[in-house]
Design a protein around this motif. Sequence first.
Motif, PDB file in Angstrom:
ATOM      1  N   THR A  28       0.827  -1.213   0.000  1.00 13.01           N
ATOM      2  CA  THR A  28       0.000   0.000   0.000  1.00 13.01           C
ATOM      3  C   THR A  28       0.856   1.256   0.000  1.00 13.01           C
ATOM      4  O   THR A  28       0.582   2.215  -0.727  1.00 13.01           O
ATOM      5  CB  THR A  28      -0.926  -0.002   1.229  1.00 13.01           C
ATOM      6  N   VAL A  29       1.909   1.250   0.820  1.00  8.10           N
ATOM      7  CA  VAL A  29       2.798   2.406   0.873  1.00  8.10           C
ATOM      8  C   VAL A  29       3.472   2.619  -0.483  1.00  8.10           C
ATOM      9  O   VAL A  29       3.528   3.739  -1.006  1.00  8.10           O
ATOM     10  CB  VAL A  29       3.855   2.220   1.983  1.00  8.10           C
ATOM     11  N   VAL A  30       3.982   1.553  -1.076  1.00  4.96           N
ATOM     12  CA  VAL A  30       4.655   1.666  -2.373  1.00  4.96           C
ATOM     13  C   VAL A  30       3.667   2.100  -3.453  1.00  4.96           C
ATOM     14  O   VAL A  30       4.013   2.883  -4.350  1.00  4.96           O
ATOM     15  CB  VAL A  30       5.333   0.335  -2.748  1.00  4.96           C
ATOM     16  N   MET A  31       2.425   1.640  -3.357  1.00 10.37           N
ATOM     17  CA  MET A  31       1.414   2.036  -4.334  1.00 10.37           C
ATOM     18  C   MET A  31       1.152   3.537  -4.270  1.00 10.37           C
ATOM     19  O   MET A  31       1.006   4.207  -5.311  1.00 10.37           O
ATOM     20  CB  MET A  31       0.111   1.272  -4.076  1.00 10.37           C
ATOM     21  N   LEU A  32       1.105   4.096  -3.058  1.00  6.25           N
ATOM     22  CA  LEU A  32       0.927   5.540  -2.914  1.00  6.25           C
ATOM     23  C   LEU A  32       2.094   6.298  -3.539  1.00  6.25           C
ATOM     24  O   LEU A  32       1.901   7.346  -4.164  1.00  6.25           O
ATOM     25  CB  LEU A  32       0.787   5.902  -1.431  1.00  6.25           C
ATOM     26  N   ALA A 315      10.436  -6.453  -1.205  1.00  9.65           N
ATOM     27  CA  ALA A 315      10.570  -6.717  -2.639  1.00  9.65           C
ATOM     28  C   ALA A 315       9.279  -7.297  -3.211  1.00  9.65           C
ATOM     29  O   ALA A 315       8.843  -6.922  -4.306  1.00  9.65           O
ATOM     30  CB  ALA A 315      11.740  -7.664  -2.888  1.00  9.65           C
ATOM     31  N   ALA A 316       8.660  -8.214  -2.453  1.00 16.65           N
ATOM     32  CA  ALA A 316       7.387  -8.794  -2.903  1.00 16.65           C
ATOM     33  C   ALA A 316       6.297  -7.733  -2.965  1.00 16.65           C
ATOM     34  O   ALA A 316       5.510  -7.679  -3.924  1.00 16.65           O
ATOM     35  CB  ALA A 316       6.977  -9.932  -1.980  1.00 16.65           C
ATOM     36  N   GLY A 317       6.255  -6.837  -1.947  1.00 15.71           N
ATOM     37  CA  GLY A 317       5.267  -5.764  -1.950  1.00 15.71           C
ATOM     38  C   GLY A 317       5.494  -4.789  -3.090  1.00 15.71           C
ATOM     39  O   GLY A 317       4.547  -4.335  -3.738  1.00 15.71           O
ATOM     40  N   VAL A 323       3.219  -4.205 -10.524  1.00 13.77           N
ATOM     41  CA  VAL A 323       2.342  -4.864 -11.504  1.00 13.77           C
ATOM     42  C   VAL A 323       0.987  -4.161 -11.564  1.00 13.77           C
ATOM     43  O   VAL A 323       0.444  -3.884 -12.650  1.00 13.77           O
ATOM     44  CB  VAL A 323       2.178  -6.350 -11.147  1.00 13.77           C
ATOM     45  N   ILE A 324       0.444  -3.840 -10.387  1.00 11.33           N
ATOM     46  CA  ILE A 324      -0.857  -3.151 -10.346  1.00 11.33           C
ATOM     47  C   ILE A 324      -0.752  -1.771 -10.975  1.00 11.33           C
ATOM     48  O   ILE A 324      -1.636  -1.341 -11.733  1.00 11.33           O
ATOM     49  CB  ILE A 324      -1.359  -3.051  -8.893  1.00 11.33           C
ATOM     50  N   ALA A 349       9.516   6.219 -12.441  1.00 12.35           N
ATOM     51  CA  ALA A 349       8.547   5.930 -11.389  1.00 12.35           C
ATOM     52  C   ALA A 349       8.768   4.537 -10.803  1.00 12.35           C
ATOM     53  O   ALA A 349       8.677   4.350  -9.579  1.00 12.35           O
ATOM     54  CB  ALA A 349       7.125   6.047 -11.952  1.00 12.35           C
ATOM     55  N   ILE A 350       9.061   3.557 -11.672  1.00 12.71           N
ATOM     56  CA  ILE A 350       9.322   2.203 -11.188  1.00 12.71           C
ATOM     57  C   ILE A 350      10.564   2.179 -10.294  1.00 12.71           C
ATOM     58  O   ILE A 350      10.592   1.554  -9.226  1.00 12.71           O
ATOM     59  CB  ILE A 350       9.492   1.225 -12.362  1.00 12.71           C
ATOM     60  N   LEU A 351      11.609   2.884 -10.732  1.00 14.89           N
ATOM     61  CA  LEU A 351      12.852   2.921  -9.962  1.00 14.89           C
ATOM     62  C   LEU A 351      12.625   3.553  -8.594  1.00 14.89           C
ATOM     63  O   LEU A 351      13.082   3.017  -7.566  1.00 14.89           O
ATOM     64  CB  LEU A 351      13.912   3.708 -10.743  1.00 14.89           C
TER      65      LEU A 351
END
Length: 384
Positions: A28-32, A315-317, A323-324, A349-351
Amino acid sequence: MLLPWEYGVRNLARRPVRTALTLVALATVVMLVFVVVGFIRGLERSLAVSGDENVVLVYSVNSEENIENSSIAARTPSLISASFDSVVDRFGVNHISPELYLGTRVTSSAGDEGLGLVRGVTLAAPLVRRSVQLIEGDWPEDGEVIVGRLAAAKLGSTNAAMSIGKRIEFEGRSWTIVGRFAAGGAAYESELWCPLDDFQTATKRQDLSLAAMLLSPSGSPAEVKLFCKERTDLELRAIRETDYYATLQQHYKPVRILAWFVVVLVSGAGVFAGLNMMYGAVAGRIREIATLQAIGFRRRAILVSLIQEGVLLAAAGSLLSGVIALTMLNGMAVRFTMGAFALRIDSVAILIGCGVGLLLGVLGALPPALKALRAEVATSLKAV
């Protein structure tokens, strides 16, 4: 000697509920972070690709940087055409686009009402706005409009309500959508285009907002600027289109700085959330950590194993969020004051997103692991 790699992996599987909750929190944090960075990258790209180095905009000197407030005489394009040989002329057609541009209330066929950007244009517009491509339908005639790819997002409506054949209302008239256009991500994609004469009639205006002119490679914007300064009676100013959007980049610089500050805040909140969850995870393994020390494993080896678990989860998160973000967020339209633009989940953004995720894994695991390793082995072995 380090603990086996499989040891940390098996530890994650032994506590599936705690591991799943930690994974969701980190994702969730990484998604934000992805959302905010995608917003920044999308805004920057939209402004960067909107300008054409060979196009010069001529508009009112009194409007400053806001072209919507500009008003110039309808004869301005013909004056410019007669004054310069550097304007591209092919088959007797001067590449000068007279335009009336303003923001107005637009109501879609679904009843959604929002502030839309409408541009009255002639057939010269696609000659000057070379990035614009009609991707569906026909060029508008009287009572008709074509809509940009992101016009629905700007109005807060749906693509179905802004499809070909639907009717929209603005300036007290009903207009039929006859086409859709794209512009490679440029700001035009959030606009509505209609015939200039028709738009002038609807707005009861005979003036223009601007004249966009395409110069030949040998032409110089300095000549146009000099012409505007000498003709003080016309009260005109000229600016290269790329320079105009560069000023908008500076105008929105505080917004971008604020967005990066949000990234820092979100990352900081994620670190504290990770600390909280890792403290809870390590607190229940005090005896296990003490036992590992008692059988001969050094504190450094145990510390590396605990960090390994945190990094694996992070890493999994990050992978899950990436991917999302790529499948669901990339290209999503966002409404903004300048119009609308698409979120851009690119390599940068991915980096940044994955980098923040891995950083959370290390910083979240390090303090609780160090605290547990500082305790006396004999005391820790008696812990419940």
